[in-house]
Scaffold this motif. Structure first.
Motif, mmCIF file in Angstrom:
data_model
loop_
_atom_site.group_PDB
_atom_site.id
_atom_site.type_symbol
_atom_site.label_atom_id
_atom_site.label_comp_id
_atom_site.label_asym_id
_atom_site.label_seq_id
_atom_site.Cartn_x
_atom_site.Cartn_y
_atom_site.Cartn_z
ATOM 1 N N ARG A 155 0.799 -1.197 0.017
ATOM 2 C CA ARG A 155 0.062 0.030 -0.204
ATOM 3 C C ARG A 155 0.770 1.428 -0.030
ATOM 4 N NH1 ARG A 155 -5.296 -1.027 1.061
ATOM 5 N NH2 ARG A 155 -5.846 -3.173 1.841
ATOM 6 N N ASP A 156 2.017 1.160 0.573
ATOM 7 C CA ASP A 156 2.829 2.443 0.607
ATOM 8 C C ASP A 156 3.946 2.523 -0.549
ATOM 9 O OD1 ASP A 156 4.232 0.373 1.680
ATOM 10 O OD2 ASP A 156 5.132 1.424 3.128
ATOM 11 N N GLY A 157 3.888 1.570 -1.642
ATOM 12 C CA GLY A 157 4.583 1.887 -2.738
ATOM 13 C C GLY A 157 5.730 0.907 -3.068
ATOM 14 N N TRP A 158 5.994 -0.103 -2.127
ATOM 15 C CA TRP A 158 7.057 -0.891 -2.273
ATOM 16 C C TRP A 158 6.634 -1.928 -3.486
ATOM 17 C CZ3 TRP A 158 12.057 -0.556 -0.706
ATOM 18 C CH2 TRP A 158 12.213 0.247 0.484
ATOM 19 N N SER A 159 7.495 -2.539 -4.430
ATOM 20 C CA SER A 159 6.912 -3.422 -5.683
ATOM 21 C C SER A 159 8.173 -4.387 -5.773
ATOM 22 C CB SER A 159 6.688 -2.687 -6.559
ATOM 23 O OG SER A 159 7.579 -2.036 -7.311
ATOM 24 N N ILE A 160 7.840 -5.589 -6.487
ATOM 25 C CA ILE A 160 8.880 -6.256 -6.993
ATOM 26 C C ILE A 160 8.502 -6.698 -8.488
ATOM 27 C CG2 ILE A 160 9.239 -7.399 -4.833
ATOM 28 C CD1 ILE A 160 7.747 -9.812 -5.866
ATOM 29 N N GLU A 161 9.504 -6.927 -9.517
ATOM 30 C CA GLU A 161 9.656 -7.221 -10.413
ATOM 31 C C GLU A 161 10.046 -8.445 -10.516
ATOM 32 O OE1 GLU A 161 8.018 -5.851 -13.023
ATOM 33 O OE2 GLU A 161 7.696 -3.769 -12.343
ATOM 34 N N ASN A 162 9.525 -9.537 -11.644
ATOM 35 C CA ASN A 162 10.417 -10.673 -11.781
ATOM 36 C C ASN A 162 10.666 -10.703 -13.348
ATOM 37 O OD1 ASN A 162 9.404 -11.846 -9.463
ATOM 38 N ND2 ASN A 162 7.680 -12.750 -10.159
ATOM 39 N N VAL A 163 12.054 -10.619 -13.490
ATOM 40 C CA VAL A 163 12.561 -10.220 -14.844
ATOM 41 C C VAL A 163 13.133 -11.756 -15.563
ATOM 42 C CG1 VAL A 163 13.951 -8.723 -16.382
ATOM 43 C CG2 VAL A 163 12.679 -7.756 -14.429
ATOM 44 N N THR A 164 12.874 -11.982 -16.812
ATOM 45 C CA THR A 164 13.535 -13.125 -17.322
ATOM 46 C C THR A 164 14.277 -12.520 -18.651
ATOM 47 O OG1 THR A 164 11.676 -14.636 -16.488
ATOM 48 C CG2 THR A 164 13.276 -15.233 -18.419
ATOM 49 N N LEU A 165 15.557 -12.176 -18.657
ATOM 50 C CA LEU A 165 16.406 -11.698 -19.570
ATOM 51 C C LEU A 165 17.098 -12.882 -20.060
ATOM 52 C CD1 LEU A 165 17.818 -8.775 -17.829
ATOM 53 C CD2 LEU A 165 15.917 -8.761 -19.577
ATOM 54 N N ASP A 166 17.579 -14.057 -19.687
ATOM 55 C CA ASP A 166 18.331 -15.280 -20.063
ATOM 56 C C ASP A 166 17.697 -16.464 -19.383
ATOM 57 O OD1 ASP A 166 20.581 -13.724 -21.015
ATOM 58 O OD2 ASP A 166 20.833 -13.244 -18.831
ATOM 59 N N TRP A 167 16.339 -16.677 -20.210
ATOM 60 C CA TRP A 167 15.389 -18.041 -19.736
ATOM 61 C C TRP A 167 16.370 -19.287 -19.567
ATOM 62 C CZ3 TRP A 167 14.082 -22.546 -21.725
ATOM 63 C CH2 TRP A 167 13.024 -23.326 -20.815
ATOM 64 N N ALA A 168 16.208 -19.948 -18.609
ATOM 65 C CA ALA A 168 15.051 -20.069 -17.870
ATOM 66 C C ALA A 168 15.746 -19.386 -16.209
ATOM 67 C CB ALA A 168 14.813 -21.520 -17.374
ATOM 68 N N ILE A 169 16.661 -18.536 -16.337
ATOM 69 C CA ILE A 169 17.165 -17.702 -15.136
ATOM 70 C C ILE A 169 16.201 -16.563 -15.126
ATOM 71 C CG2 ILE A 169 19.017 -16.398 -14.194
ATOM 72 C CD1 ILE A 169 19.401 -19.485 -14.339
ATOM 73 N N GLN A 170 15.987 -16.264 -13.807
ATOM 74 C CA GLN A 170 14.864 -15.065 -13.673
ATOM 75 C C GLN A 170 15.600 -14.334 -12.257
ATOM 76 O OE1 GLN A 170 10.869 -15.218 -11.793
ATOM 77 N NE2 GLN A 170 10.529 -15.188 -13.985
ATOM 78 N N ASP A 171 15.557 -12.881 -12.346
ATOM 79 C CA ASP A 171 15.771 -12.173 -11.405
ATOM 80 C C ASP A 171 14.618 -11.344 -10.706
ATOM 81 O OD1 ASP A 171 18.627 -11.728 -12.201
ATOM 82 O OD2 ASP A 171 18.111 -10.904 -14.067
ATOM 83 N N VAL A 172 14.670 -11.455 -9.613
ATOM 84 C CA VAL A 172 13.665 -10.858 -8.819
ATOM 85 C C VAL A 172 13.995 -9.600 -7.939
ATOM 86 C CG1 VAL A 172 12.073 -10.912 -6.661
ATOM 87 C CG2 VAL A 172 12.511 -13.056 -8.106
ATOM 88 N N LEU A 173 13.408 -8.342 -8.498
ATOM 89 C CA LEU A 173 14.125 -7.056 -8.136
ATOM 90 C C LEU A 173 12.996 -6.363 -7.105
ATOM 91 C CD1 LEU A 173 14.920 -5.887 -11.823
ATOM 92 C CD2 LEU A 173 16.481 -7.333 -10.201
ATOM 93 N N LEU A 174 13.423 -5.566 -5.941
ATOM 94 C CA LEU A 174 12.714 -4.968 -5.236
ATOM 95 C C LEU A 174 12.965 -3.459 -5.568
ATOM 96 C CD1 LEU A 174 11.111 -4.654 -2.451
ATOM 97 C CD2 LEU A 174 13.389 -4.464 -1.339
ATOM 98 N N LEU A 175 11.684 -2.756 -5.756
ATOM 99 C CA LEU A 175 11.871 -1.315 -6.183
ATOM 100 C C LEU A 175 11.198 -0.595 -4.943
ATOM 101 C CD1 LEU A 175 11.454 -3.080 -8.858
ATOM 102 C CD2 LEU A 175 11.071 -0.644 -9.667
ATOM 103 N N ALA A 176 11.897 0.664 -4.683
ATOM 104 C CA ALA A 176 11.551 1.448 -3.519
ATOM 105 C C ALA A 176 10.173 2.273 -4.027
ATOM 106 C CB ALA A 176 12.582 2.196 -3.061
ATOM 107 N N PRO A 177 9.490 2.847 -3.195
ATOM 108 C CA PRO A 177 8.137 3.548 -3.605
ATOM 109 C C PRO A 177 8.550 4.611 -4.686
ATOM 110 C CG PRO A 177 8.143 3.196 -1.261
ATOM 111 C CD PRO A 177 9.771 2.764 -1.497
ATOM 112 N N SER A 178 7.849 4.852 -5.467
ATOM 113 C CA SER A 178 7.858 5.721 -6.783
ATOM 114 C C SER A 178 8.834 5.361 -7.565
ATOM 115 C CB SER A 178 8.143 7.303 -5.937
ATOM 116 O OG SER A 178 9.453 7.414 -5.639
ATOM 117 N N SER A 179 9.476 4.406 -7.472
ATOM 118 C CA SER A 179 10.551 3.862 -8.453
ATOM 119 C C SER A 179 10.123 3.023 -9.423
ATOM 120 C CB SER A 179 11.758 2.930 -7.849
ATOM 121 O OG SER A 179 12.586 3.928 -7.138
ATOM 122 N N ILE A 180 10.292 3.058 -10.708
ATOM 123 C CA ILE A 180 9.916 2.165 -11.864
ATOM 124 C C ILE A 180 11.124 1.680 -12.814
ATOM 125 C CG2 ILE A 180 7.520 2.914 -11.927
ATOM 126 C CD1 ILE A 180 8.257 4.576 -14.396
#
Length: 226
Positions: A155-180
């Motif tokens: 609710r206060d803006g933290w988010s995660i992104e699951n990014v696949t750049l080299d399948w089947a390896i995946q990166d999980v990223l944490l983004l601070a509020p207001s970041s994209i």
């Protein structure tokens, strides 16, 4: 009706213009009743993806890092053949389903507060199951090998992104509020914290309260809290 005599010894003149007009009308009628097949035309929409190149490079070059304050590591829990997990909507209690039964983890204290060995997977394919211990009688929505997902935003803006750049390896990223991730293009914050890089996790996300962040793989769970 007046009939005119026809002299068969004289050649009959054919109006070429009328003949062509009649043929044209016949073709028009045939094309109306039997229209030619419509061949779909694939449209090529131009898409500018140049700004994504720098994002991919930053993600690939970034090392694994701990999340910033107020997040802190709560613990790592080994789970054999993990199948699904799901949070209670009103607390930090996490239901864990594996091939050898179910358990409940208190993600605030890192305690395992309940355990059974029943293979109760009847409702798991529908992404929900009944809890045990302090969650007995509570239907928990789960995410795991059958699909589903945990909340990706707080609710206060933290988010995660699951990014696949080299399948089947995946990166999980944490983004601070207001970041994209695309913030650099739009003049917004674009920093991130890489928490995970490995084969695709079973699931990753936040509790409903937003106080806990988990990443689950087939062999265990990583838990952060605030």
């Amino acid at each position: 009706m007046l009939e005119l005599p026809i002299d068969s010894s004289r050649p009959i003149a054919i109006n070429q213009t009328d003949w062509r007009q009649q043929l044209s009308l016949f073709d028009l009628q045939r094309s109306t009743t039997h229209p030619p097949p419509v061949v779909p035309v694939e449209r090529q929409w131009p898409m500018d993806t140049n700004h994504l190149i720098s994002i991919k490079e930053r993600i690939q070059k970034s090392a694994l890092t701990a999340p910033p304050n107020p997040w802190k590591k709560i613990g790592s829990f080994a789970v054999g053949s993990l199948r699904s997990i799901g949070f209670d909507k009103k607390s930090e209690l996490l239901l864990v389903i594996s091939s050898s039964g179910r358990g409940v983890i208190n993600c605030q204290t890192a305690e395992k507060v309940a355990r059974d060995y029943e293979e109760n997977f009847d409702d798991e394919i529908f992404l929900e199951t009944e809890g045990i211990g302090p969650l007995a009688g509570v239907v928990i929505r789960v995410a795991g090998i059958y699909g589903g997902g945990l909340p990706r935003f707080t609710r206060d803006g933290w988010s995660i992104e699951n990014v696949t750049l080299d399948w089947a390896i995946q990166d999980v990223l944490l983004l601070a509020p207001s970041s994209i991730l695309t913030g650099e293009k739009y003049g917004k914050p674009f920093g991130f914290y890489k928490l995970f890089r490995d084969f695709e996790p079973i699931t990753a996300g936040f509790s409903y309260t937003g106080k806990t962040l988990v990443i689950a793989v087939s062999s265990g769970i990583e838990v952060w809290g605030r």
